[in-house]
Motif scaffolding. Structure first.
Motif, PDB file in Angstrom:
ATOM      1  N   UNK A   1       0.823  -1.207   0.000  1.00 37.19           N
ATOM      2  CA  UNK A   1       0.000   0.000   0.000  1.00 37.19           C
ATOM      3  C   UNK A   1       0.859   1.260   0.000  1.00 37.19           C
ATOM      4  N   UNK A   2       1.971   1.224   0.748  1.00 33.12           N
ATOM      5  CA  UNK A   2       2.850   2.398   0.781  1.00 33.12           C
ATOM      6  C   UNK A   2       3.525   2.592  -0.569  1.00 33.12           C
ATOM      7  N   UNK A   3       3.898   1.523  -1.239  1.00 33.42           N
ATOM      8  CA  UNK A   3       4.477   1.652  -2.580  1.00 33.42           C
ATOM      9  C   UNK A   3       3.462   2.298  -3.525  1.00 33.42           C
ATOM     10  N   UNK A   4       2.209   1.838  -3.460  1.00 32.40           N
ATOM     11  CA  UNK A   4       1.167   2.433  -4.306  1.00 32.40           C
ATOM     12  C   UNK A   4       1.001   3.920  -3.998  1.00 32.40           C
ATOM     13  N   UNK A   5       1.000   4.258  -2.697  1.00 34.84           N
ATOM     14  CA  UNK A   5       0.893   5.667  -2.324  1.00 34.84           C
ATOM     15  C   UNK A   5       2.081   6.472  -2.805  1.00 34.84           C
ATOM     16  N   UNK A   6       3.286   5.897  -2.708  1.00 36.12           N
ATOM     17  CA  UNK A   6       4.472   6.589  -3.183  1.00 36.12           C
ATOM     18  C   UNK A   6       4.441   6.839  -4.679  1.00 36.12           C
ATOM     19  N   UNK A   7       3.978   5.857  -5.435  1.00 37.17           N
ATOM     20  CA  UNK A   7       3.859   6.044  -6.881  1.00 37.17           C
ATOM     21  C   UNK A   7       2.858   7.147  -7.208  1.00 37.17           C
ATOM     22  N   UNK A   8       1.747   7.197  -6.452  1.00 40.61           N
ATOM     23  CA  UNK A   8       0.761   8.249  -6.687  1.00 40.61           C
ATOM     24  C   UNK A   8       1.333   9.624  -6.362  1.00 40.61           C
ATOM     25  N   UNK A   9       2.151   9.712  -5.306  1.00 38.28           N
ATOM     26  CA  UNK A   9       2.779  10.987  -4.946  1.00 38.28           C
ATOM     27  C   UNK A   9       3.692  11.459  -6.066  1.00 38.28           C
ATOM     28  N   UNK A  10       4.526  10.565  -6.565  1.00 39.58           N
ATOM     29  CA  UNK A  10       5.449  10.940  -7.642  1.00 39.58           C
ATOM     30  C   UNK A  10       4.685  11.320  -8.899  1.00 39.58           C
ATOM     31  N   UNK A  11       3.607  10.579  -9.190  1.00 34.69           N
ATOM     32  CA  UNK A  11       2.806  10.888 -10.366  1.00 34.69           C
ATOM     33  C   UNK A  11       2.152  12.260 -10.241  1.00 34.69           C
ATOM     34  N   UNK A  12       1.601  12.547  -9.068  1.00 32.54           N
ATOM     35  CA  UNK A  12       0.934  13.834  -8.866  1.00 32.54           C
ATOM     36  C   UNK A  12       1.935  14.983  -8.952  1.00 32.54           C
ATOM     37  N   UNK A  13       3.113  14.751  -8.418  1.00 33.07           N
ATOM     38  CA  UNK A  13       4.154  15.784  -8.506  1.00 33.07           C
ATOM     39  C   UNK A  13       4.526  16.050  -9.960  1.00 33.07           C
ATOM     40  N   UNK A  14       4.672  14.970 -10.753  1.00 32.08           N
ATOM     41  CA  UNK A  14       4.984  15.141 -12.173  1.00 32.08           C
ATOM     42  C   UNK A  14       3.862  15.868 -12.894  1.00 32.08           C
ATOM     43  N   UNK A  15       2.619  15.591 -12.490  1.00 31.17           N
ATOM     44  CA  UNK A  15       1.470  16.243 -13.108  1.00 31.17           C
ATOM     45  C   UNK A  15       1.476  17.741 -12.831  1.00 31.17           C
ATOM     46  N   UNK A  16       1.793  18.110 -11.591  1.00 30.61           N
ATOM     47  CA  UNK A  16       1.816  19.525 -11.226  1.00 30.61           C
ATOM     48  C   UNK A  16       2.964  20.260 -11.901  1.00 30.61           C
ATOM     49  N   UNK A  17       4.058  19.546 -12.162  1.00 26.36           N
ATOM     50  CA  UNK A  17       5.219  20.173 -12.784  1.00 26.36           C
ATOM     51  C   UNK A  17       5.125  20.215 -14.298  1.00 26.36           C
ATOM     52  N   UNK A  18       4.082  19.608 -14.859  1.00 26.86           N
ATOM     53  CA  UNK A  18       3.906  19.594 -16.312  1.00 26.86           C
ATOM     54  C   UNK A  18       3.696  21.017 -16.820  1.00 26.86           C
ATOM     55  N   UNK A  19       4.421  21.379 -17.854  1.00 25.79           N
ATOM     56  CA  UNK A  19       4.284  22.709 -18.444  1.00 25.79           C
ATOM     57  C   UNK A  19       3.003  22.756 -19.276  1.00 25.79           C
ATOM     58  N   UNK A  20       2.017  23.601 -18.905  1.00 30.24           N
ATOM     59  CA  UNK A  20       0.765  23.647 -19.680  1.00 30.24           C
ATOM     60  C   UNK A  20       0.909  24.369 -21.007  1.00 30.24           C
ATOM     61  N   UNK A  21       2.049  25.017 -21.223  1.00 31.62           N
ATOM     62  CA  UNK A  21       2.262  25.712 -22.485  1.00 31.62           C
ATOM     63  C   UNK A  21       1.857  27.168 -22.469  1.00 31.62           C
ATOM     64  N   UNK A  22       1.405  27.673 -21.325  1.00 28.82           N
ATOM     65  CA  UNK A  22       1.010  29.079 -21.212  1.00 28.82           C
ATOM     66  C   UNK A  22       1.188  29.514 -19.761  1.00 28.82           C
ATOM     67  N   UNK A  23       1.092  30.793 -19.531  1.00 30.28           N
ATOM     68  CA  UNK A  23       1.204  31.351 -18.188  1.00 30.28           C
ATOM     69  C   UNK A  23      -0.185  31.347 -17.552  1.00 30.28           C
ATOM     70  N   UNK A  24      -0.379  30.448 -16.579  1.00 32.47           N
ATOM     71  CA  UNK A  24      -1.720  30.254 -16.017  1.00 32.47           C
ATOM     72  C   UNK A  24      -2.081  31.241 -14.918  1.00 32.47           C
ATOM     73  N   UNK A  25      -1.180  32.133 -14.551  1.00 30.80           N
ATOM     74  CA  UNK A  25      -1.438  33.037 -13.428  1.00 30.80           C
ATOM     75  C   UNK A  25      -2.372  34.182 -13.826  1.00 30.80           C
TER      76      UNK A  25
END
Length: 693
Positions: free
Chosen positions: A314-338
């Motif tokens: 379960x902790x491995x699954x949670x760790x993979x989700x954390x890394x995935x979510x971090x990668x998702x947040x760091x994804x460049x959307x291609x524009x300035x979203x602010x």
């Protein structure tokens, strides 16, 4: 309505006679709209309301013929009213391929049979109508899968996590019951000697287990009542029919079933073990035994290994989700979203000709730019990250048609206003952006493509100067004048080929697209602060027009990552609980083992063993348990985490870094859980231990 078999709350629903080439001007209201706009007035049926329709060239005053019950919101809860779709059987144009159909299978007909029948119809249409139906298809999905397909997978994953936590908790309880049974062996032996049969002993232990399970179930229901409220706040629209979630009779029945099942599964082993006690042997062993038998801890240590293995998975699954979510947040959307605000507009076709719509939007943008705090304003037909389907086929001049379609290529089409790329911060890669002269109705058609389009349809070539159109005919043609960076319109991390056309030219090239658009504002401060001023501008320009909705890009991005954040939050909580319960299990077994081995430890100390040697012995035992469970858990995680693949983004389900971090973390937790029993064992007084033993 007849297909969905949902009767109205008031009046009637739409019927076949309401449709046709000139459909009846009637509508059915949603329950929410009826309550908000009419105060729940039961006499609303028969009234006429004015509708500003973007597809109707004439004013529409529709009669209210019915009101739907609460909870009905097909295709989603945002729908406020329903009206008949104008379909003329005599119409020869067959270019409308964007409709959704809803059907109910006939008695005895399987989904695959219906799918095959529809495929045969589409193949025949492609032969009969090659100009309109070649290359187009009909995608069929069961309604349940369509409505809850993605959410179902996420909820099943979370249910599996809950089951793992429940198993670990029950294993802990079983271990405690076994330990308690060891302490009561003499009592059970006396009961047996006095004539208590094995069935009576099992009944006694099972009754105690049931009381513990019932107490836990009641406490769990109280915590669930509180937890559901937090869950509903967290889900952010990621769960279909979320308003129906709550503790009802089904939840209580399920809890009761779980209580009985856990009692049977995890109370039976301690009961059987205690009932096998032989009175004479137990009473004799109690008088003679001075050290613990190796077999007395073997079963409980096996339980701990089981707990650790499950928690590691379960902790491995949670760790993979954390890394995935971090990668998702760091994804460049291609524009300035602010600091971006979007306002959706739909102009009624009866009041605005295409040229008038273009003039209205020009004036709206000009006045919006003058609002306090607004740095830039523009138009676009589709904001980023909203999953609004605007994909279609286009043709490149000089290219042969595709074997299955008159057009060769696929992409998303966006109509944008002056300064859109600058407002959003989309970078120019080559060529030029649209200039003021391009944003005129009579200007020659020009287009800007993104990098994905250039790489997909002009690999190794320069797309500047190429011409394309979206009708597979001679007109209108758009000349590619620039290439810009990719923008994620279909969700984080999803890039689909896209090309842009000037919004003003739609009055000439695509009149049907002039009435709907989004106003985009970039502000110097909180974007929502510009909404009151924008509403005032609209009231001054057209008192009868309303802004369909407003939202900030921050809200859109929050919704875009809501589901992975929701899954991550709950899986993280379950992983922490699982690891904590496994930690408690290790501590309990090691503490109980030290208590049973007190005499043995006293003998070791009396024979000269140092405190650190005893300390090391106990720590080694704890690490052995944790290491065995960790190894089994890592193997299980390696084999089982592949089911997470659809939930992961830019992270492998067998990511070595995650596995390594979890392994180190489990070792650290095992050391912590074993430290206190080890310290206690190291501080045992030999004389005291031998005297008690």
């Amino acid at each position: 309505f007849r297909v969905l078999r949902t009767p109205p709350l008031l009046g009637r629903t739409l019927v076949e006679d309401d449709g046709g080439a000139r459909p009846s001007q009637v509508v059915v209201l949603s329950h929410d709209f009826w309550q908000r706009r009419f105060g729940g007035d039961s006499t609303v049926v028969g009234r006429r309301i004015a509708l500003g329709m973007e597809i109707s060239a004439e004013p529409v005053r529709a009669e209210v013929v019915g009101v739907m019950p609460p909870g009905f919101g097909y295709p989603d809860s945002g729908v406020q009213l329903w009206g008949p779709l104008p379909l003329d059987p005599a119409r020869t144009w067959r270019g409308g391929h964007w409709f959704d159909m809803l059907g109910r299978l006939g008695r005895g007909v399987t989904f695959e049979e219906a799918k095959g029948e529809m495929a045969a119809i589409m193949e025949q249409w492609a032969v009969t109508y090659p100009d309109h139906h070649v290359g187009h298809g009909l995608q069929m999905r069961p309604l349940l899968e369509e409505e809850v397909g993605e959410a179902r997978s996420a909820l099943l994953l979370l249910m599996g996590s809950v089951a793992v936590v429940l198993l670990i908790a029950c294993a802990n309880v079983a271990s405690l019951l076994l330990a308690r049974g060891e302490g009561r062996r003499r009592e059970v032996a006396v009961r047996s000697a006095l004539g208590a049969g094995r069935g009576r002993l099992i009944q006694h232990v099972m009754a105690e287990s049931l009381l513990l399970a019932v107490a836990g179930g009641v406490l769990g229901l109280v915590l669930a009542w509180l937890g559901v409220k937090g869950l509903l706040l967290m889900e952010a629209g990621t769960i279909p029919r979320v308003e129906e979630i709550g503790l009802d009779a089904r939840a209580l029945a399920f809890t009761g079933g779980v209580v009985l099942l856990t009692t049977l599964l995890f109370g039976l082993a301690p009961a059987l073990r205690e009932s096998r006690t032989v009175a004479a042997d137990t009473l004799r062993d109690a008088a003679l035994r001075s050290t613990a038998s190796p077999g007395r801890l073997r079963f409980r240590r096996g339980i701990v290994v089981f707990e650790v293995a499950l928690s590691v998975m379960l902790v491995v699954a949670g760790g993979l989700m954390v890394r995935s979510f971090r990668a998702l947040l760091q994804e460049d959307p291609g524009f300035d979203e602010r600091e971006l605000l979007f306002a959706q507009f739909t102009l009624p076709a009866a009041e605005y000709e295409p040229e008038e719509a273009a003039l209205f939007y020009d004036g709206l943008v000009a006045r919006a730019r003058a609002l306090p705090g607004v740095e830039a304003a523009t138009l676009m037909s589709r904001p980023p990250l909203l999953w609004e389907d605007q994909n279609g086929r286009f043709h490149i001049e000089g290219r042969p048609a595709a074997p299955t379609a008159p057009s060769c290529c696929m992409a998303s089409f966006l109509h944008v206003g002056e300064g859109m790329f600058e407002t959003l911060g989309v970078p120019l890669l080559s060529g030029r952006l649209f200039g003021p002269d391009d944003h005129r109705v009579e200007s020659p058609g020009v287009a800007v493509v993104d990098q994905a389009t250039a790489e997909r349809w002009w690999p190794g070539e320069d797309p500047i100067g190429q011409r394309l159109n979206i009708s597979a005919g001679d007109e209108p043609w758009y000349e590619v004048v620039g290439v810009v960076g990719n923008v994620t319109y279909d969700g984080p991390g999803v890039v689909w080929p896209t090309f842009y056309m000037p919004f003003a030219q739609t009055a000439r090239t695509a009149p049907f697209a002039t009435h709907s658009s989004y106003l985009v504002l970039r502000t110097a401060r909180d974007p929502s602060a510009a909404v009151p001023g924008l509403r005032q501008i609209v009231r001054e320009m057209d008192p009868g027009l309303a802004i369909a909705r407003t939202f900030t890009m921050e809200e859109v991005m929050g919704r875009a990552v809501a589901r992975p954040r929701f899954i991550l939050s709950l899986m993280g909580l379950f992983a922490v609980l699982a690891l904590a319960l496994a930690d408690i299990g290790i501590y309990g077994v090691m503490a109980y083992g030290v208590a049973l081995q007190r005499s043995e430890i006293g003998i070791r100390r009396a024979l000269g063993a140092e405190e650190w040697e005893v300390l090391g012995m106990v720590l080694r035992q704890g690490l052995m348990l944790a290491g065995t469970g960790m190894a089994l858990g890592l193997v299980g995680a390696f084999a089982g985490t592949r089911i997470l693949e659809r939930f992961l983004h830019e992270v492998s389900p067998t990511d070595p870094l995650t596995f390594a971090v979890v392994a180190v973390g489990v070792v650290a937790v095992a050391l912590l859980a074993s430290w206190l029993p080890a310290r206690h064992a190291g501080g045992v007084d030999p004389l005291e231990a031998l005297r008690v033993g």
